[in-house]
Design a protein around this motif. Structure first.
Motif, short mmCIF file in Angstrom:
data_model
loop_
_atom_site.label_atom_id
_atom_site.label_comp_id
_atom_site.label_asym_id
_atom_site.label_seq_id
_atom_site.Cartn_x
_atom_site.Cartn_y
_atom_site.Cartn_z
N ILE A 1 48.26 42.69 50.50
CA ILE A 1 48.36 43.39 49.22
C ILE A 1 48.20 44.88 49.45
CG2 ILE A 1 47.46 41.44 47.88
CD1 ILE A 1 44.77 42.84 47.75
N THR A 2 48.52 45.65 48.44
CA THR A 2 48.35 47.10 48.52
C THR A 2 46.91 47.47 48.15
OG1 THR A 2 48.98 47.45 46.21
CG2 THR A 2 50.75 47.46 47.87
N VAL A 3 46.53 48.65 48.53
CA VAL A 3 45.19 49.15 48.17
C VAL A 3 45.05 49.23 46.66
CG1 VAL A 3 43.60 51.12 48.33
CG2 VAL A 3 44.93 50.44 50.33
N GLU A 4 46.13 49.62 45.98
CA GLU A 4 46.07 49.74 44.52
C GLU A 4 45.84 48.39 43.87
OE1 GLU A 4 47.87 53.10 46.33
OE2 GLU A 4 48.56 51.01 46.38
N ARG A 5 46.51 47.35 44.37
CA ARG A 5 46.29 46.02 43.80
C ARG A 5 44.87 45.54 44.07
NH1 ARG A 5 50.83 41.51 44.43
NH2 ARG A 5 51.84 43.13 43.18
N LEU A 6 44.35 45.85 45.26
CA LEU A 6 42.96 45.50 45.56
C LEU A 6 42.01 46.22 44.60
CD1 LEU A 6 40.93 44.08 47.42
CD2 LEU A 6 40.99 46.11 48.90
N ALA A 7 42.32 47.47 44.30
CA ALA A 7 41.48 48.23 43.36
C ALA A 7 41.52 47.60 41.97
CB ALA A 7 41.97 49.68 43.29
N GLY B 1 38.69 44.55 37.84
CA GLY B 1 38.54 43.42 36.93
C GLY B 1 37.28 42.62 37.21
N PHE B 2 36.98 42.43 38.50
CA PHE B 2 35.77 41.70 38.88
C PHE B 2 34.52 42.43 38.38
CE2 PHE B 2 32.26 41.06 41.82
CZ PHE B 2 32.15 39.67 41.84
N PHE B 3 34.44 43.75 38.63
CA PHE B 3 33.29 44.53 38.17
C PHE B 3 33.15 44.44 36.66
CE2 PHE B 3 33.85 47.32 42.12
CZ PHE B 3 32.79 46.72 42.78
N THR B 4 34.27 44.57 35.96
CA THR B 4 34.23 44.61 34.49
C THR B 4 33.74 43.29 33.91
OG1 THR B 4 36.06 46.19 34.47
CG2 THR B 4 35.58 45.02 32.42
N ALA C 1 36.38 46.71 27.20
CA ALA C 1 36.64 46.04 28.48
C ALA C 1 37.85 46.66 29.19
CB ALA C 1 36.85 44.55 28.26
N VAL C 2 38.92 46.89 28.42
CA VAL C 2 40.12 47.50 29.01
C VAL C 2 39.81 48.91 29.49
CG1 VAL C 2 42.46 48.29 28.52
CG2 VAL C 2 41.69 46.06 27.66
N MET C 3 39.07 49.67 28.68
CA MET C 3 38.74 51.05 29.05
C MET C 3 37.90 51.10 30.32
SD MET C 3 36.79 53.95 26.77
CE MET C 3 35.17 53.17 26.95
N ILE C 4 36.89 50.22 30.41
CA ILE C 4 36.04 50.20 31.60
C ILE C 4 36.83 49.78 32.83
CG2 ILE C 4 34.09 49.00 32.68
CD1 ILE C 4 32.82 48.87 29.88
N LEU D 1 24.63 51.66 31.63
CA LEU D 1 24.70 50.24 32.00
C LEU D 1 26.09 49.85 32.50
CD1 LEU D 1 22.73 48.70 28.99
CD2 LEU D 1 21.90 49.00 31.33
N ILE D 2 27.03 50.79 32.50
CA ILE D 2 28.39 50.50 32.95
C ILE D 2 28.43 50.59 34.47
CG2 ILE D 2 30.81 51.18 32.83
CD1 ILE D 2 30.24 52.38 30.08
N THR D 3 28.64 49.45 35.12
CA THR D 3 28.57 49.36 36.57
C THR D 3 29.97 49.24 37.18
OG1 THR D 3 26.59 48.06 36.14
CG2 THR D 3 27.34 48.12 38.39
N PRO D 4 30.26 49.88 38.32
CA PRO D 4 29.35 50.65 39.19
C PRO D 4 29.32 52.15 38.89
CG PRO D 4 31.43 50.34 40.31
CD PRO D 4 31.57 49.66 38.97
N GLY D 5 30.02 52.58 37.86
CA GLY D 5 30.08 54.01 37.57
C GLY D 5 28.72 54.61 37.29
#
Length: 563
Positions: free
Chosen positions: A31-37, A42-45, A75-78, A211-215
């Motif tokens: 996969i590309t780095v962008e897709r991994l990101a 999504g996992f973090f959110t 959720a979409v914004m985060i 509380l917004i992780t990991p930001g």
């Protein structure tokens, strides 16, 4: 069928399963780095922001159909902001190690935010970074292993299985810029889709952003690092350089004031304040002046200690100004009064910079210490000898370990295990609230014993007039409304974290020489007070004249003739 045959059958079946899985296990998706990101975002959110959405739900923002749409927009914004963040951090060579670190740290952060409702703002990050190994070790328990495994280790292993697709450098840059732009547009669009509710949330409950992780921890860590870099070579602004002692008659005894800075003791569990339990029996017998309505400057040591020793206090709170100015101790030194800071904690937070300082963090006293640390009484050892080496007026600060959590059960000797059953672990979630409070109250009783012992030793001195002032740096949450420990942003911190005990004791010689009417002090002590009073009260008690002294904040002022 014999046991041998059954065993061979199972081995053959296991071998067949492994052979069938080999193609799958050998396959490494590319996969590309962008897709991994995007996947990581999504996992973090979804899995690492439960504390955030729980806090938002508690505000009522997610109620009804409109609230549900706000939840989706958040959720979409985060997720989109996480994509922007990761696209800026990751490249084909750094993606796997950086994501691994983020996953592991985020797993731990998620655990503590969920377990203790910890807000990872810059003050909290500063507390974490300045915590010694013994204290931080108490927080790392078996309870952190499940989230560390499922939210950190397993996703990290999956990250290392994928192959990252290479692109020509110029194309990689162009694609990355495009993804950042698209994700930014999505984040803005999501915010605008429910702008009224989201803006109201961030305006009225802006602390939830921590509380917004990991930001949360990444942004806070960046601020702390930048602040520390800026502070490294910045000199402290002088305070009270022309301070001097006034009104002392010739031939009077030198004065010794012991200022005890408590740790994590809250006013609600202080026996002298009318608590249902008598957690201060020895102080009750001594009958010092008790102040039942005292407010702290902060909800964490990193804020409260520098603030209470500054002339600015909470009323004129300016973090930068406080951090870069001299403290009460420097003013006393300017006036010719010797000072000494004795510490059983993680330092004086800059308050005693350049002055006499002694740490007992790694003391070896077999009576008071073990491999995990020392009880506060270790700071009394050798104190008389230290005082004897400094003739004239002197102020000694004793910085307690006190009730530092979550290992309350380690903060008192076995003889003070009065309230049982007491929580005997740092994993507070494994204890009932009654057990947590019992351990906490036992630790309060040790502070009572420590203060009483100190007062008795001061009262026995005949060479000096003596006094003691005790005030805790902040309080503690013990499970009320799901909150534990301390460090909640001050704007929303509950009373349990901002109301603290304070007592004052003066020897008869000190009171007479200074002209303090102790009966008057006891009558006036019911009025509200705060950490802001400490700076001016100490100067007034020690008769130090300086422009920084404000007589209206001197708690002794109303009870001293011609103060």
């Amino acid at each position: 069928m014999s046991s041998v045959v059954r065993y061979r059958t199972r081995v053959d079946a296991a071998g067949e399963l492994v052979r069938r899985l080999q193609p799958f296990l050998a396959r490494r998706p590319e996969i590309t780095v962008e897709r991994l990101a995007i996947i990581a975002s999504g996992f973090f959110t979804v899995f690492c922001n439960v504390a955030f959405f729980r806090a938002v739900a508690a505000t009522g923002t997610l109620s009804g159909w409109s609230g549900a749409m706000t939840g989706v927009a958040l959720a979409v914004m985060i997720a989109a902001l996480n994509v922007v963040l990761l696209c800026l951090l990751l490249n084909r060579w750094s993606a796997k190690p950086v994501l691994t670190v983020l996953l592991l740290v985020t797993a731990v952060a998620t655990h503590f935010m969920g377990q203790y409702t910890v807000y990872l703002d810059p003050d909290m990050l500063r507390n974490i970074l300045h915590t010694d190994g013994k204290e931080s070790g108490e927080l790392i328990s078996f309870g952190v292993l499940p989230p560390l495994l499922w939210l950190g280790v397993v996703p990290s292993l999956m990250v290392w299985r994928v192959k990252l697709r290479a692109r020509p450098p110029m194309r990689a840059v162009a694609v990355r810029i495009a993804w950042v732009a698209v994700a930014s547009v999505v984040a803005v669009g999501a915010a605008l889709s429910s702008f009224q509710n989201i803006s109201a949330l961030m305006r009225n409950h802006h602390e939830v952003r921590h509380l917004i992780t990991p930001g949360n921890y990444l942004v806070s860590l960046g601020r702390v690092v930048l602040d520390d870099q800026a502070d490294r070579n910045r000199p402290r602004m002088p305070v009270g350089t022309n301070a001097h002692v006034v009104g002392r008659a010739p031939g009077t005894k030198p004065r010794l004031l012991v200022l005890v800075v408590g740790e994590t003791v809250r006013a609600q569990n202080w026996g002298l304040n009318g608590y249902a339990r008598q957690t201060t029996p020895q102080l009750h017998d001594i009958d010092p002046v008790n102040f039942p309505h005292v407010t702290s400057c902060g909800s964490a040591t990193e804020v409260s200690v520098p603030c209470m020793f500054s002339p600015y206090g909470r009323a004129h709170y300016d973090e930068e100004r406080i951090k870069h100015s001299e403290s009460l101790l420097h003013v006393l030194e300017h006036a010719g009064i010797r000072t000494l800071w004795r510490d059983n904690q993680t330092g004086c937070k800059g308050v005693c910079e350049g002055l006499a300082y002694q740490s007992f963090e790694h003391a070896q006293d077999p009576q008071s210490c073990d491999a995990e640390g020392c009880l506060d009484e270790v700071m009394l050892d050798g104190l008389a000898e230290e005082v004897a080496q400094r003739p004239g007026d002197m102020v000694v600060v004793l910085h307690q370990l006190g009730n530092h959590g979550p290992s309350y059960y380690k903060r008192y000797p076995a003889r003070l295990r009065r309230f049982v059953p007491a929580c005997g672990t740092a994993e507070l979630g494994r204890c009932s609230r009654e057990e947590i409070v019992n351990a906490y109250d036992n630790a309060v009783m040790y502070t009572d014993e420590f203060l009483a012992r100190t007062i008795r030793s001061l009262a026995a001195r005949t060479d000096r007039d003596t006094a003691l002032i005790y005030v805790s740096d902040h309080g503690e949450s013990l499970g009320e409304n799901g909150l534990y420990l301390h460090g909640v942003p001050y704007a929303i911190a509950p009373d349990t974290q901002t109301r603290v005990p304070m007592v004052m004791w003066l020897s008869s010689g000190f009171a007479a020489d200074r002209g303090v009417d102790l009966d008057c002090m006891k009558r006036e002590s019911s009025a509200p007070a705060s950490h802001d009073n400490l700076f001016h009260s100490v100067l007034g008690l020690m008769q130090v004249s300086t422009p920084e002294y404000d007589p209206t904040l001197d708690l002794f002022g109303r009870c001293v003739p011609h103060a």
